[in-house]
Each structure stands twice: as C-alpha cells, then as structure tokens.
Design a protein around this motif. Structure first.
Motif, PDB file in Angstrom:
ATOM      1  N   TYR A   1       0.577  -1.476  -0.647  1.00 25.67           N
ATOM      2  CA  TYR A   1      -0.306  -0.305  -0.096  1.00 25.67           C
ATOM      3  C   TYR A   1       1.182   0.644  -0.120  1.00 25.67           C
ATOM      4  N   ARG A   2       0.739   2.168  -0.967  1.00 28.40           N
ATOM      5  CA  ARG A   2       1.659   3.354  -1.209  1.00 28.40           C
ATOM      6  C   ARG A   2       1.098   4.417  -0.516  1.00 28.40           C
ATOM      7  N   LEU A   3       1.531   4.649   0.664  1.00 28.80           N
ATOM      8  CA  LEU A   3       1.262   6.002   1.906  1.00 28.80           C
ATOM      9  C   LEU A   3       1.605   6.901   0.852  1.00 28.80           C
ATOM     10  N   GLU A   4       2.421   7.805   0.200  1.00 31.71           N
ATOM     11  CA  GLU A   4       2.890   8.321  -0.670  1.00 31.71           C
ATOM     12  C   GLU A   4       3.574   7.579  -1.837  1.00 31.71           C
ATOM     13  N   GLU A   5       3.357   8.925  -2.344  1.00 32.97           N
ATOM     14  CA  GLU A   5       4.472   8.800  -4.571  1.00 32.97           C
ATOM     15  C   GLU A   5       5.943   7.827  -3.996  1.00 32.97           C
ATOM     16  N   ASP A   6       6.565   8.250  -2.353  1.00 33.32           N
ATOM     17  CA  ASP A   6       7.987   7.557  -3.132  1.00 33.32           C
ATOM     18  C   ASP A   6       7.975   6.841  -1.283  1.00 33.32           C
ATOM     19  N   MET A   7       6.546   6.678  -0.180  1.00 33.38           N
ATOM     20  CA  MET A   7       6.848   5.798   0.884  1.00 33.38           C
ATOM     21  C   MET A   7       5.300   4.876   0.244  1.00 33.38           C
ATOM     22  N   SER A   8       5.706   3.701   1.046  1.00 32.55           N
ATOM     23  CA  SER A   8       5.048   2.304   0.601  1.00 32.55           C
ATOM     24  C   SER A   8       5.235   1.679   2.141  1.00 32.55           C
TER      25      SER A   8
END
Length: 248
Positions: free
Chosen positions: A75-82
C-alpha cells in the motif's frame, strides 16, 4: 498571436500525460504480489575454511541455495513511501562440507514460514516517462523507457521453522529442536519495472536478522551472533485501481 496560442496548446497537450501520471499513483495505491525466489543461510554449520573470508562473502555456497514461494500486498502511503506485507515459505540448508569444521560432518534442513511487514522508501521513484516528440502529437504520445523503481526497506516479522538434523548431527547431543519460532528484521533493497500500467516485475534482496541461534538446531560454543538468512524474491506485481477516485 495565433501561432503563440497554438504553441501553448501543443505544450499543454504534451504535458497532460505527465501531469496525469504524477497523480495516477493515488488511483493505484494497492498492489498484490506473488512469485518465487531463493534462500540462503549463514550460521554455525558450514561456511568457508579460508580465514580470509572477505567479510563473509566466501561463506556463500550456491549449492545450498534453496527455493521459496512468496505472496504479498503493498500500500502506497505517498508517492515515494509504501508499506508491504510478506508471506514467504521456503527451505534452508547447510552442511560442513569444505568448511573448517568438515570433520564434524554436521548438516541440517529447515522449512521456514516467514510473516513480516516492511516500510519502503523509493530512491528512484516509479514513473512512466513519455516521448516529447512533436511528430507524435497526431497519433498520440509514445511511451519511452520507464524508470527502474528502486527502493530500500526495513521491517519486522516472525519466522516459524522446523529443523531436521542430517549426517552426524542426527546423533549429536548438541542438536536442539525445541526452538521453532523467532523474530526477524528484514533489511534490503528492491526494484520494480513496469510491463504496462497494471503489471510490474519486481525483485528484492533482503537479509533476515533473527533473534535465535537455532534455525539450524545447533549453536557453537564459539558463536557470537544469531543465525542470519537471505531471501531473494522475484515476483509479479498487480496494481489494483482505487474505487474512490480521490485516491483514499
């Protein structure tokens, strides 16, 4: 003035796919993964007989690499963090052949089931660049080579294992099968490459630091560290469109 207006319209049309993709990740926050890989063990059985060990690199024994199968969800929290959950079933094996303890003749085989979660940070973000050729406007923009999404990860989980003694370890009173569970800390790096907007190919290499010295059913009197094992995970990544168009 007419030509200037036409120029701005063309520039807007060229930028529209990029602007759209920059927010597309919000519509594809969820991913499902599945695949196969390899396992490798570092512990008290096996290893090189060479004292110049190159920081442990000579302990790698390709013949003792064993397979695993893996499934997961991201699940992607932000574009660069999952965040990602993994379930991996595999085998670990080791033996004293060609090691400094060859005369001891110990060997083992373990089945392992690891359940873990990890946080991922992208060093090279996921993207699908487009070709900004004016000649392509009439027939649509053509996708060019995409970025190789590269990320690092750190996690926490547990591993359940069932160890079987082999060779002379079967008759040794040093063998201990009472341990069957350990905490693990996965650390590693991964990459993803898009086949299309919905399907990617992924690869991960990660070490597992454990809280036990008995994944091989044995601990040496000279042992200073708990057992470590590595997973390589080769998988197919399926992106799931978010039903909520706001991307939540």
């Amino acid at each position: 003035m007419h030509y200037l207006k036409k120029y701005f319209i063309i520039c807007f049309l060229l930028m529209l796919p990029v602007l759209s993709f920059s927010q597309r990740w919000k519509l594809q926050r969820t991913e499902v993964t599945g695949g196969i890989g390899g396992t490798h063990y570092f512990g008290d059985i096996g290893g090189t007989a060479d004292e110049n060990n190159w920081m442990g690199l000579k302990d790698i024994e390709i013949v003792n690499t064993r397979p695993n199968i893996n499934i997961g969800g991201r699940y992607r929290l932000e574009e660069d963090m999952s965040i990602k959950a993994n379930v991996v079933f595999g085998y670990l094996e080791g033996d004293d052949a060609n090691s400094k303890n060859e005369v001891r003749n110990y060997a083992f085989s373990s089945t392992v089931l690891e359940i873990s979660g990890q946080f991922e940070y992208s060093l090279i973000p996921e993207s699908i660049p487009v070709n900004f050729s004016i000649g392509n406007v009439r027939r649509g923009l053509i996708r060019s080579s995409a970025n190789l999404n590269t990320y690092v990860f750190l996690g926490l989980g547990g591993v359940f294992f069932d160890v079987k003694p082999l060779d002379d370890l079967k008759d040794s009173d040093r063998f201990d099968s009472s341990k069957s569970m350990s905490f693990v800390v996965p650390v590693g790096v991964g990459v993803k490459y898009p086949i299309n907007n919905q399907i990617h190919i992924g690869f991960e290499l990660g070490g597992r630091w454990t809280s036990t010295d008995y994944i091989d059913g044995f601990t040496s009197q000279f042992s200073k560290h708990n057992d470590i094992y590595y997973f390589t995970l080769l998988n197919v990544v399926f992106k799931i469109e978010t039903l909520n168009r706001r991307g939540f």
